[in-house]
Design a protein around this motif. Sequence first.
Motif, mmCIF file in Angstrom:
data_model
loop_
_atom_site.group_PDB
_atom_site.id
_atom_site.type_symbol
_atom_site.label_atom_id
_atom_site.label_comp_id
_atom_site.label_asym_id
_atom_site.label_seq_id
_atom_site.Cartn_x
_atom_site.Cartn_y
_atom_site.Cartn_z
ATOM 1 N N GLN A 164 -4.896 12.431 3.549
ATOM 2 C CA GLN A 164 -3.590 13.165 3.797
ATOM 3 C C GLN A 164 -3.161 13.181 5.427
ATOM 4 O O GLN A 164 -4.142 13.127 6.108
ATOM 5 C CB GLN A 164 -3.782 14.769 3.258
ATOM 6 C CG GLN A 164 -4.160 14.882 1.884
ATOM 7 C CD GLN A 164 -2.923 14.131 0.951
ATOM 8 O OE1 GLN A 164 -1.837 14.809 0.910
ATOM 9 N NE2 GLN A 164 -3.253 13.176 0.283
ATOM 10 N N PRO A 165 -1.969 13.172 5.663
ATOM 11 C CA PRO A 165 -1.804 13.190 7.081
ATOM 12 C C PRO A 165 -1.983 14.537 7.761
ATOM 13 O O PRO A 165 -1.853 15.528 7.168
ATOM 14 C CB PRO A 165 -0.230 12.937 7.063
ATOM 15 C CG PRO A 165 0.288 13.323 5.802
ATOM 16 C CD PRO A 165 -0.805 12.969 4.953
ATOM 17 N N GLN A 169 4.153 12.958 6.811
ATOM 18 C CA GLN A 169 4.183 14.093 6.438
ATOM 19 C C GLN A 169 3.870 14.390 4.941
ATOM 20 O O GLN A 169 4.222 13.560 4.182
ATOM 21 C CB GLN A 169 5.351 15.080 6.804
ATOM 22 C CG GLN A 169 5.617 15.019 8.303
ATOM 23 C CD GLN A 169 6.763 15.766 8.761
ATOM 24 O OE1 GLN A 169 7.663 15.263 9.250
ATOM 25 N NE2 GLN A 169 6.863 16.932 8.466
ATOM 26 N N VAL A 170 3.501 15.632 4.549
ATOM 27 C CA VAL A 170 3.173 15.887 3.120
ATOM 28 C C VAL A 170 3.928 17.052 2.931
ATOM 29 O O VAL A 170 3.811 18.024 3.718
ATOM 30 C CB VAL A 170 1.750 16.043 2.765
ATOM 31 C CG1 VAL A 170 1.059 16.950 3.727
ATOM 32 C CG2 VAL A 170 1.384 16.223 1.169
ATOM 33 N N PHE A 171 4.679 17.033 1.739
ATOM 34 C CA PHE A 171 5.540 18.213 1.289
ATOM 35 C C PHE A 171 5.278 18.603 -0.113
ATOM 36 O O PHE A 171 4.844 17.743 -0.868
ATOM 37 C CB PHE A 171 6.997 17.549 1.473
ATOM 38 C CG PHE A 171 7.356 17.200 2.516
ATOM 39 C CD1 PHE A 171 7.575 18.034 3.803
ATOM 40 C CD2 PHE A 171 7.923 15.790 3.004
ATOM 41 C CE1 PHE A 171 8.184 17.568 5.185
ATOM 42 C CE2 PHE A 171 8.131 15.307 4.335
ATOM 43 C CZ PHE A 171 8.426 16.234 5.237
ATOM 44 N N SER A 172 5.233 19.926 -0.033
ATOM 45 C CA SER A 172 4.929 20.579 -1.603
ATOM 46 C C SER A 172 6.232 19.879 -2.473
ATOM 47 O O SER A 172 7.374 19.952 -2.067
ATOM 48 C CB SER A 172 4.626 21.904 -1.250
ATOM 49 O OG SER A 172 5.670 22.837 -1.217
ATOM 50 N N ASP A 173 6.042 20.077 -3.780
ATOM 51 C CA ASP A 173 6.926 19.957 -4.702
ATOM 52 C C ASP A 173 7.997 20.944 -4.656
ATOM 53 O O ASP A 173 9.275 20.790 -4.960
ATOM 54 C CB ASP A 173 6.286 19.523 -6.072
ATOM 55 C CG ASP A 173 5.682 18.376 -6.472
ATOM 56 O OD1 ASP A 173 5.970 17.413 -5.632
ATOM 57 O OD2 ASP A 173 4.847 18.177 -7.316
ATOM 58 N N GLY A 218 -0.729 15.894 -1.212
ATOM 59 C CA GLY A 218 -0.571 17.349 -1.035
ATOM 60 C C GLY A 218 -1.493 18.134 -1.581
ATOM 61 O O GLY A 218 -1.570 19.099 -2.360
ATOM 62 N N GLY A 219 -2.968 17.548 -1.800
ATOM 63 C CA GLY A 219 -3.785 18.144 -2.521
ATOM 64 C C GLY A 219 -3.813 17.864 -4.042
ATOM 65 O O GLY A 219 -2.562 17.487 -4.593
ATOM 66 N N VAL A 241 3.546 12.450 -0.241
ATOM 67 C CA VAL A 241 3.330 11.961 1.237
ATOM 68 C C VAL A 241 4.751 11.066 1.594
ATOM 69 O O VAL A 241 4.970 10.245 0.653
ATOM 70 C CB VAL A 241 1.903 11.176 1.418
ATOM 71 C CG1 VAL A 241 1.919 10.212 2.703
ATOM 72 C CG2 VAL A 241 0.739 12.009 1.274
ATOM 73 N N VAL A 242 5.100 11.348 2.716
ATOM 74 C CA VAL A 242 6.298 10.628 3.140
ATOM 75 C C VAL A 242 6.343 10.024 4.330
ATOM 76 O O VAL A 242 5.735 10.722 5.350
ATOM 77 C CB VAL A 242 7.464 11.481 3.023
ATOM 78 C CG1 VAL A 242 8.862 10.560 3.356
ATOM 79 C CG2 VAL A 242 7.961 12.217 1.700
#
Length: 211
Positions: A40-41, A161-165, A189-190, A201-202
């Motif tokens: 993960q970033p 970046q990682v963003f939550s749903d 995001g885990g 992840v974007v």
Amino acid sequence: MNKVGTSGTVGDAAIASVTIAALCSGVWLLHSAESQAPPQPSAAQAAAVTDSVKPGSPPLPPSPPDRIRIPSIRVDAPLTGLGLTDKGRLKPPPATDKNLAGWYRGGATPGESGTAIVAGHVDNATGPAVFYALGAVKKGSTIEVHRRNGSTAVFSVYGVQVFSDKKFPDHTVYGTAHRPELRVITCGGGYSRGTGYRGNVVVFARLTAAR
């Protein structure tokens, strides 16, 4: 959920984050004793506002992409066109082919003005898939997209970046761009055995060269 526009760019009508859920198997993580969650970033890799407005190379004429290369994580994968379901959701590439990614053919082609979208699975039932290591990409990394007209669009990464749903920034990821932009997306995001991957992840990149 908003539907995707059918113009040359994705625009403000975004592919909602739930669309990308189909890229997230998690079956391998759930059942394999040797499985390990994908990288993960870190917060240091987030896109800065000043980076997002820096100029890049002039746009290229439209041409469908055939292949994506991300040398820093050893990705070299063919691309297939992705359409939409009748509910306006992005159809994922077939999960059976680990090394296949897809691009949204209703939006910009990589290299032309606008936001081009590339998506791929993080894993499938048998193990890591094409974008398993996407979270390990760093700012300044190069992404090459080979196009059907013989040209190669070269992008420089300016954020990962990682963003939550639940808090996915649709406009930031998919919104209209006035220069050639690329987003590469997979799950992240885990991971929870109960709910699977919690986000996406974007990778954010802009066109900086062509050959």
